[in-house]
Design a protein around this motif. Structure first.
Motif, mmCIF file in Angstrom:
data_model
loop_
_atom_site.group_PDB
_atom_site.id
_atom_site.type_symbol
_atom_site.label_atom_id
_atom_site.label_comp_id
_atom_site.label_asym_id
_atom_site.label_seq_id
_atom_site.Cartn_x
_atom_site.Cartn_y
_atom_site.Cartn_z
ATOM 1 N N LEU A 1 0.825 -1.212 0.000
ATOM 2 C CA LEU A 1 0.000 0.000 0.000
ATOM 3 C C LEU A 1 0.858 1.260 0.000
ATOM 4 N N ALA A 2 0.361 2.299 -0.651
ATOM 5 C CA ALA A 2 0.953 3.633 -0.497
ATOM 6 C C ALA A 2 0.497 4.145 0.864
ATOM 7 N N LYS A 3 1.444 4.644 1.648
ATOM 8 C CA LYS A 3 1.120 5.107 2.998
ATOM 9 C C LYS A 3 1.520 6.565 3.169
ATOM 10 N N PRO A 4 0.794 7.268 4.049
ATOM 11 C CA PRO A 4 1.135 8.678 4.270
ATOM 12 C C PRO A 4 2.476 8.824 4.984
ATOM 13 N N SER A 5 3.040 9.996 4.894
ATOM 14 C CA SER A 5 4.363 10.266 5.476
ATOM 15 C C SER A 5 4.379 10.115 6.999
ATOM 16 N N PHE A 6 3.224 10.244 7.641
ATOM 17 C CA PHE A 6 3.189 10.145 9.104
ATOM 18 C C PHE A 6 2.983 8.718 9.613
ATOM 19 N N THR A 7 3.088 7.729 8.714
ATOM 20 C CA THR A 7 2.968 6.325 9.124
ATOM 21 C C THR A 7 4.191 5.958 9.961
ATOM 22 N N PRO A 8 3.966 5.491 11.191
ATOM 23 C CA PRO A 8 5.114 5.118 12.023
ATOM 24 C C PRO A 8 5.731 3.800 11.549
ATOM 25 N N PRO A 9 6.953 3.505 12.001
ATOM 26 C CA PRO A 9 7.552 2.212 11.668
ATOM 27 C C PRO A 9 6.687 1.070 12.211
ATOM 28 N N GLY A 10 6.763 -0.082 11.585
ATOM 29 C CA GLY A 10 5.928 -1.218 11.948
ATOM 30 C C GLY A 10 6.006 -1.643 13.400
ATOM 31 N N TRP A 11 7.177 -1.535 14.025
ATOM 32 C CA TRP A 11 7.333 -1.990 15.407
ATOM 33 C C TRP A 11 6.527 -1.152 16.398
ATOM 34 N N VAL A 12 6.134 0.069 16.000
ATOM 35 C CA VAL A 12 5.407 0.953 16.906
ATOM 36 C C VAL A 12 4.017 0.399 17.237
ATOM 37 N N PHE A 13 3.364 -0.223 16.269
ATOM 38 C CA PHE A 13 1.988 -0.657 16.465
ATOM 39 C C PHE A 13 1.828 -1.693 17.572
ATOM 40 N N PRO A 14 2.578 -2.797 17.579
ATOM 41 C CA PRO A 14 2.382 -3.753 18.687
ATOM 42 C C PRO A 14 2.764 -3.170 20.049
ATOM 43 N N VAL A 15 3.764 -2.306 20.077
ATOM 44 C CA VAL A 15 4.149 -1.678 21.351
ATOM 45 C C VAL A 15 3.028 -0.763 21.836
ATOM 46 N N ALA A 16 2.543 0.107 20.936
ATOM 47 C CA ALA A 16 1.474 1.048 21.312
ATOM 48 C C ALA A 16 0.222 0.288 21.742
ATOM 49 N N TRP A 17 -0.170 -0.720 20.968
ATOM 50 C CA TRP A 17 -1.386 -1.452 21.308
ATOM 51 C C TRP A 17 -1.249 -2.221 22.609
ATOM 52 N N SER A 18 -0.089 -2.766 22.889
ATOM 53 C CA SER A 18 0.103 -3.470 24.169
ATOM 54 C C SER A 18 -0.089 -2.518 25.340
ATOM 55 N N ILE A 19 0.488 -1.341 25.234
ATOM 56 C CA ILE A 19 0.340 -0.341 26.296
ATOM 57 C C ILE A 19 -1.117 0.103 26.411
ATOM 58 N N LEU A 20 -1.741 0.378 25.271
ATOM 59 C CA LEU A 20 -3.133 0.844 25.286
ATOM 60 C C LEU A 20 -4.079 -0.223 25.834
ATOM 61 N N TYR A 21 -3.892 -1.475 25.429
ATOM 62 C CA TYR A 21 -4.751 -2.546 25.949
ATOM 63 C C TYR A 21 -4.572 -2.710 27.455
ATOM 64 N N ALA A 22 -3.343 -2.599 27.941
ATOM 65 C CA ALA A 22 -3.113 -2.698 29.392
ATOM 66 C C ALA A 22 -3.806 -1.549 30.121
ATOM 67 N N MET A 23 -3.718 -0.344 29.570
ATOM 68 C CA MET A 23 -4.369 0.812 30.192
ATOM 69 C C MET A 23 -5.894 0.676 30.143
ATOM 70 N N MET A 24 -6.419 0.183 29.027
ATOM 71 C CA MET A 24 -7.862 -0.025 28.918
ATOM 72 C C MET A 24 -8.325 -1.064 29.939
ATOM 73 N N GLY A 25 -7.560 -2.143 30.076
ATOM 74 C CA GLY A 25 -7.906 -3.176 31.045
ATOM 75 C C GLY A 25 -7.877 -2.638 32.466
ATOM 76 N N ALA A 26 -6.875 -1.824 32.775
ATOM 77 C CA ALA A 26 -6.793 -1.220 34.117
ATOM 78 C C ALA A 26 -7.978 -0.285 34.365
ATOM 79 N N ALA A 27 -8.365 0.470 33.340
ATOM 80 C CA ALA A 27 -9.522 1.357 33.467
ATOM 81 C C ALA A 27 -10.785 0.547 33.745
#
Length: 184
Positions: free
Chosen positions: A48-74
């Protein structure tokens, strides 16, 4: 003995809920991400063509792990608020937004339905915002734990939208799926 719980009892109630809910939300998020090849593991996504603000691939699993943990704590904070008038509504909203969240990966990466996935993000954002508002009426800390998730959903929505604009025929980009085999 009075009906009001001590600080220690409240803390233990939260810890018991957190010990179940945080790993459960993390597990569900992990499983959703494993149902189909996603991120840099997906030949379709890589093409896919992606926008310039697309983060590197490794960011997504790290971000989602943190977000899921925070959502679970909430959610654990809300569930530990025994007797809270809006606890049932808060739980239903949380489950609803989480179900949509878990459906996004197979829809986007598996079915290659970029536009439909964008609509799902809008739905997730709406439900997550309502969840956060109701959480705030039960436990302010729970609402604050949801704020990074809301911010990430705005970012993910912008990313999804730009990918849709840059790839109007994304569904048919890489042959192999049932949808891309159709002649029409």
């Amino acid at each position: 003995m009075g009906s009001i719980a001590s600080r220690g009892q409240l803390r233990m109630s939260f810890l018991r809920w957190a010990a179940v809910i945080v790993p459960l939300v993390l597990l569900l998020g992990f499983l959703s991400g494993r149902t189909v090849a996603s991120g840099d593991d997906s030949a379709w996504y890589v093409a896919l063509a992606k926008p310039s603000f697309t983060p590197p691939g490794w960011v997504f699993p790290v971000a989602w792990s943190i977000l899921y943990a925070m959502m679970g704590a909430a959610m654990a904070l809300v569930l530990s608020a025994r007797g809270a008038r809006l606890r049932g509504l808060a739980t239903a909203l949380f489950v609803g937004q989480l179900a949509l969240n878990l459906a996004w990966t197979p829809l986007f990466f598996g079915a290659h339905k970029v536009d439909a996935a964008l609509l799902v993000i809008v739905g997730i954002l709406g439900l997550a915002l309502m969840t956060t508002i109701v959480f705030a009426r039960i436990r302010r800390a729970a609402a604050w734990l949801m704020v990074p998730y809301l911010a990430w959903l705005l970012f993910a929505g912008a990313l999804n939208w730009r990918i849709s604009v840059l790839n109007p025929d994304a569904e048919h980009l890489v042959p192999g799926g049932a949808a891309s085999q159709m002649i029409g």
